[in-house]
Design an enzyme around this catalytic site. Structure first.
Site, mmCIF file in Angstrom:
data_model
loop_
_atom_site.group_PDB
_atom_site.id
_atom_site.type_symbol
_atom_site.label_atom_id
_atom_site.label_comp_id
_atom_site.label_asym_id
_atom_site.label_seq_id
_atom_site.Cartn_x
_atom_site.Cartn_y
_atom_site.Cartn_z
ATOM 1 N N GLY A 130 10.539 -4.808 -1.642
ATOM 2 C CA GLY A 130 11.296 -4.003 -0.862
ATOM 3 C C GLY A 130 12.354 -5.065 -0.028
ATOM 4 N N GLN A 159 15.621 -2.595 5.501
ATOM 5 C CA GLN A 159 16.202 -2.858 6.806
ATOM 6 C C GLN A 159 15.344 -4.377 7.103
ATOM 7 O OE1 GLN A 159 14.502 -0.563 9.816
ATOM 8 N NE2 GLN A 159 16.354 -1.316 11.464
ATOM 9 N N ASP A 171 12.778 -5.858 -5.600
ATOM 10 C CA ASP A 171 13.115 -4.377 -4.928
ATOM 11 C C ASP A 171 13.266 -3.584 -6.159
ATOM 12 O OD1 ASP A 171 14.652 -3.913 -2.066
ATOM 13 O OD2 ASP A 171 14.417 -2.238 -3.430
ATOM 14 N N ARG A 209 15.684 -1.557 -6.720
ATOM 15 C CA ARG A 209 17.218 -1.397 -7.074
ATOM 16 C C ARG A 209 17.794 -2.806 -6.989
ATOM 17 N NH1 ARG A 209 17.166 1.941 -3.113
ATOM 18 N NH2 ARG A 209 15.960 4.015 -3.860
ATOM 19 N N ASP A 234 9.151 -1.970 -9.779
ATOM 20 C CA ASP A 234 8.623 -0.722 -9.265
ATOM 21 C C ASP A 234 7.303 -0.767 -8.953
ATOM 22 O OD1 ASP A 234 7.617 1.658 -8.727
ATOM 23 O OD2 ASP A 234 8.522 2.792 -10.330
ATOM 24 N N TYR A 263 3.416 10.163 6.602
ATOM 25 C CA TYR A 263 3.684 8.833 6.929
ATOM 26 C C TYR A 263 2.613 8.073 7.842
ATOM 27 C CZ TYR A 263 6.041 4.567 8.742
ATOM 28 O OH TYR A 263 6.734 3.320 8.793
HETATM 29 N N1 SER Z 1 10.640 3.362 12.321
HETATM 30 C C1 SER Z 1 9.474 4.498 11.645
HETATM 31 C C2 SER Z 1 9.843 5.877 11.432
HETATM 32 O O1 SER Z 1 10.633 6.501 12.593
HETATM 33 C C3 SER Z 1 8.345 4.194 12.400
HETATM 34 O O2 SER Z 1 7.618 3.298 12.058
HETATM 35 O O3 SER Z 1 9.498 6.343 10.614
#
Ligand code: SER
Length: 318
Positions: A7, A11, A33, A35, A48, A138
């Site tokens: 990755g 960011q 990565d 891509r 991948d 998440y």
């Molecule tokens: N920056 C992340 C999000 O907003 C939080 O870990 O998903």
């Protein structure tokens, strides 16, 4: 021995890559990565990480000592595709944990997040050990991942290290798919002299951090002596905290006409379950963590960096 970043063009990966290259030399870092980047300035490999054979194949063919696993779907994006997000976020982690268990590298960094906390977690100065009832895909995947990290450390002796990152602000590479992305978007609108419509409520306080602090914290944790680390799930990590209203006010010191309108959407509901601020005493005590950026210093860096690279016309007095 190489450092592998998976990755690498996201960011955090983009800046961590440069910092690791500075520290260990250009060819000590391998950037992977899903891509191909527009320009390849590091040793790059297309990967991948959900494919176990590809991950194992790469690690078998290279001498890697550290892996930084930064590939994930963030909170807002994951809510749009829950099953897929769970599969991706967990699969990539398991592939690396298993490869580590097989001795294909020595140390694993994998970020967790403030998203591991939930509606019943104490909001102010959220402690390391507390109620954790995340209600986003998440957050659930990050909490499960933390438990698995610790499990592989305890059962197999794998050297795993992790930080619960807050929202991260950066100007070189934008975040994507997170709830805290609003904070970065605000700077772009301000510099274009356009009003910003914010999807989080004006008074919603969230823990945040400037990218340089996040990268520095990651490097510090990875180079800390193993015997100092009391936590092998994931360390609380604190930088700054602010509300959208406070951020807009801080930007207005340099761009006085900047306007923000508020239209909270589903991301506000996510933000409402996360802490206001974080108690990171374990990180401070175990490996000397101290953030360097306060709100104003971060705002100035963001504005200066974005103006220089993307908005040379912007009217701004720093
Ligand atoms: N920056 C992340 C999000 O907003 C939080 O870990 O998903």
């Amino acid at each position: 021995m190489k450092k592998l970043i998976i990755g690498a063009y996201g960011q955090i990966g983009s800046e961590l890559r440069v910092a690791l290259e500075k520290r260990h030399g250009l060819h000590s870092v391998m950037a992977a990565d899903i891509r191909k980047p527009e320009s390849e300035d590091s040793d790059f490999v297309l990967l991948d990480a959900t494919e176990k054979d590809s991950v194992f194949g790469l690690l078998e063919s290279e001498e890697v000592d550290e892996v930084y696993l930064l590939a994930a779907l963030l909170s807002a994006k994951a809510e749009q595709m829950p099953q897929q997000a769970w599969r991706i976020n967990m699969q990539v982690l398991f592939n690396l944990l298993e490869a580590g268990k097989e001795g294909l590298f020595k140390k694993l960094f994998w970020p967790s997040s403030i998203a591991v906390f939930g509606p019943h977690t104490p909001k102010q100065h959220t402690p390391q050990y507390t109620v954790m009832d995340p209600d986003t895909v998440y957050g659930i995947s990050k909490l499960a991942g933390e438990r698995w990290m610790e499990y592989y450390f305890e059962k197999y002796g794998l050297d795993v290290r992790s930080l619960r990152y807050p929202g991260i602000l950066s100007w070189k590479t934008a975040p994507g798919g997170g709830t805290t992305d609003y904070a970065v978007e605000m700077f772009h609108y301000a510099l274009r002299h356009e009003p910003y419509v914010c999807y989080v409520a004006p008074g919603e306080r969230l823990p945040m951090m400037y990218i340089d602090d996040a990268v520095e914290g990651t490097l510090q944790l990875m180079s800390a002596p193993a015997e100092k680390l009391r936590i092998r799930s994931s360390y609380n990590l604190s930088g700054i905290d602010f509300t959208p209203e406070e951020l807009a006010r801080a930007i207005r010191r340099y761009i006085p006409g900047f306007r923000v309108e508020y239209r909270p959407d589903f991301r506000q509901q996510i933000a409402a379950t996360w802490p206001d601020s974080i108690d990171d005493r374990f990180a401070r005590e175990d490996w000397g963590w101290r953030p360097r950026f306060d709100l104003d210093k971060m705002v100035r860096e963001m504005l200066a960096g974005l103006k220089q690279t993307q908005y040379p016309e912007a009217e701004l007095s720093l």
